[in-house]
Design a protein around this motif. Structure first.
Motif, mmCIF file in Angstrom:
data_model
loop_
_atom_site.group_PDB
_atom_site.id
_atom_site.type_symbol
_atom_site.label_atom_id
_atom_site.label_comp_id
_atom_site.label_asym_id
_atom_site.label_seq_id
_atom_site.Cartn_x
_atom_site.Cartn_y
_atom_site.Cartn_z
ATOM 1 N N THR A 102 -4.244 2.534 13.103
ATOM 2 C CA THR A 102 -4.892 3.631 12.384
ATOM 3 C C THR A 102 -4.807 3.437 10.877
ATOM 4 O O THR A 102 -5.788 3.649 10.146
ATOM 5 N N LEU A 103 -3.642 3.034 10.382
ATOM 6 C CA LEU A 103 -3.493 2.803 8.946
ATOM 7 C C LEU A 103 -4.410 1.681 8.474
ATOM 8 O O LEU A 103 -5.029 1.774 7.406
ATOM 9 N N ALA A 104 -4.506 0.625 9.276
ATOM 10 C CA ALA A 104 -5.414 -0.471 8.908
ATOM 11 C C ALA A 104 -6.856 0.009 8.936
ATOM 12 O O ALA A 104 -7.652 -0.339 8.049
ATOM 13 N N GLY A 105 -7.209 0.820 9.920
ATOM 14 C CA GLY A 105 -8.574 1.331 10.012
ATOM 15 C C GLY A 105 -8.961 2.188 8.819
ATOM 16 O O GLY A 105 -10.115 2.179 8.388
ATOM 17 N N MET A 106 -7.992 2.924 8.273
ATOM 18 C CA MET A 106 -8.254 3.761 7.103
ATOM 19 C C MET A 106 -8.197 2.966 5.798
ATOM 20 O O MET A 106 -8.458 3.510 4.727
ATOM 21 N N GLY A 107 -7.828 1.699 5.887
ATOM 22 C CA GLY A 107 -7.751 0.894 4.670
ATOM 23 C C GLY A 107 -6.500 1.134 3.858
ATOM 24 O O GLY A 107 -6.462 0.827 2.658
#
Length: 540
Positions: free
Chosen positions: A87-92
């Motif tokens: 999720t953190l990677a998806g949000m950048g």
């Protein structure tokens, strides 16, 4: 930024989330977005940064959630670690490292605490704790709820989310189990180890006297209230069955209180992230040592201020000058969903990964920035997401892109280089200075930065229309492209995808510490378009 700070390493900590499920939108709207934007801003100015996080697997909230879901706590925490990282990677969120909860983590925690134990910093204490007669176990932290003894609002054990005060041991009013509300809860005595907080009162008072100008008003209100009362002893061990086994002879069979892991945990995540950046140190606490003089900044929810701002600071102080103390920490309030509190148990939740499947990432980041709960509780609404991003960002940006394209075509300026006036350069510097005022810690505000993007877009659309209507004067067109270039650099910590696409199209840097604000000439470039969220934001 002074000369000393320009080269000073920043250690940015987003306090590790509890691994009892994936991150919902409320989690991102608070600490994670704020920390990511600050880290990106510092990097754009050439500051050395280590930005890290991990998960807080030892929390009894993991145990309680696992019991409700019919899982083992190991299964839930392991699955949640992967979900949270994705999720953190998806949000950048630009973490330099998202550390695993592993043997190295546990070793770092025990080394930090064992050093204090050997130095005689802990005390034995007999306390009364809530006890489940049905399960035959002590109930602490996430396993017990009741009414806060300070504000009388519903609270979990250990800390009240509403007023921010700690409730120790048997202080909860009418305690009951969070897993089995029908369980009979009594109290039983236990002998545990504690850190005597009163011994650090003078140092904590001096610490906050120095940092008061950097802290938000609600945080300072809590600080004053806490210091106006006797400081309660901080439990280091608990007689429970979940967490890291405590190695101390006085407390056989007990576990480390999850909150006591906080400081060594973030030292470990810092070391892990630094390794991802190519550094390697002999000890996980190396970068936190006082001789390195790091600028340590926490981003936390208000409900975590007491532990991170008092017990954890006291634990650092107990090491007698070995470590640097945090420069400051930025707290945020709660973020609601459609005007009601996020509640996983009641199904009132919006997971970030689900929202990202419906809405472009930059639009989510922009809306969370402009609506983030910096000083008071704010609200997420799908209708507001669509309207705010559409009216204030998507349509103005795409209108600007169209007007610039027409102006370049009318002026026959494709493939040419446009002059930039001195007035245009001064204007660009003024805009950058306003954004810096939003991003520097002395006045840090995502909401103001997002609103500044809106204000600059409105100005540039008007300017582009004027340039187009006046036959695209080359000097005016060059100044306009510089304005766009500077806006993209300044907005890049928030609008990460749009800024990257614009810089690639224009061949310019997004750094704020180079000479990009004062070019004498600039080449026109095509602006990428933003996708709308109107339809997707209403999808269920």
């Amino acid at each position: 930024m002074n000369e000393r700070d320009a080269h000073r390493r920043a250690i940015i900590i987003d306090t590790p989330p509890t691994s009892n499920g994936d991150l919902h939108v409320g989690h991102l709207a608070g600490p994670f977005m704020a920390a990511d934007v600050y880290a990106r801003y510092l990097r754009s100015n050439g500051r050395p940064v280590v930005f890290s996080s991990g998960t807080d697997d030892s929390q009894t909230y993991v145990l309680a959630s696992a019991r409700r879901k019919g899982l083992t706590p190991e299964e839930l925490s392991g699955r949640s670690w992967h979900e949270i990282r994705a999720t953190l990677a998806g949000m950048g969120v630009s973490l330099d490292g998202f550390a695993p909860y592993d043997d190295r983590y546990r070793a770092s925690v025990l080394k930090f605490l064992t050093t204090l134990h050997q130095a005689g910093k802990f005390r034995e204490k007999t306390v009364r704790l809530p006890y489940s007669e049905r399960r035959g176990e002590y109930l602490v932290e996430g396993l017990v709820c009741g009414y806060c003894p300070i504000c009388l609002v519903e609270s979990r054990g250990g800390l009240c989310e509403t007023c921010g005060h700690q409730n120790n041991f048997d202080e909860l009013i009418e305690p009951r189990s969070t897993v089995d509300p029908d369980d009979v809860v009594t109290h039983r005595e236990a002998r545990i180890l504690v850190l005597p907080m009163e011994e650090y009162r003078e140092r904590l008072t001096a610490y906050y006297r120095e940092r008061e100008p950097r802290l938000r008003p609600h945080t300072m209100q809590l600080v004053r209230e806490v210091l106006a009362r006797p400081l309660p002893d901080f439990p280091i061990t608990y007689p429970i069955g979940w967490g890291i086994p405590a190695p101390f002879p006085e407390t056989p069979g007990q576990r480390i209180n999850a909150w006591a892991e906080g400081m060594p945990a973030v030292m470990y995540t810092t070391a892990y992230a630094a390794e991802r950046l190519g550094e390697r140190h002999a000890d996980d606490d190396e970068l936190w040592r006082a001789e390195h003089d790091p600028e340590i900044v926490y981003f936390i929810g208000f409900d975590n201020v007491y532990f991170w701002g008092f017990t954890h600071i006291a634990a650092l102080m107990a090491h007698d000058g070995r470590y640097a103390l945090p420069h400051t920490f930025l707290s945020n309030e709660f973020y609601e969903l459609e005007n009601a509190k996020f509640s996983t148990s009641l199904g009132h939740v919006l997971y970030t990964k689900d929202l990202l499947e419906e809405v472009p990432r930059d639009l989510v980041r922009f809306y969370l920035a402009i609506s983030c709960p910096e000083h008071q509780q704010t609200n997420f609404s799908r209708d507001a997401l669509a309207k705010v991003t559409g009216d204030r960002l998507v349509r103005p940006w795409n209108r600007l892109a169209g007007l610039l394209g027409k102006a370049v075509a009318d002026a026959g300026a494709e493939g040419t280089v446009l002059p930039v006036s001195e007035e245009g350069r001064r204007r660009a510097e003024a805009v950058a200075e306003r954004f810096r005022a939003c991003y520097e810690l002395s006045g840090y505000s995502l909401t103001r930065a997002a609103n500044l993007i809106v204000g600059q877009l409105d100005r540039l659309v008007r300017q582009a229309r004027l340039v187009h209507e006046t036959a695209a004067d080359p000097a005016g067109l060059g100044d306009l492209f510089l304005d766009v270039r500077v806006l993209m650099a300044c907005a890049s910590p928030i609008l990460i995808d749009l800024a990257r696409a614009a810089s690639e199209a224009g061949g310019f840097s997004l750094r704020l510490d180079d000479d990009g604000l004062r070019p004498e000439h600039i080449a026109p470039f095509a602006l990428p378009l933003l996708g709308a969220s109107d339809d997707a934001a209403h999808a269920r």
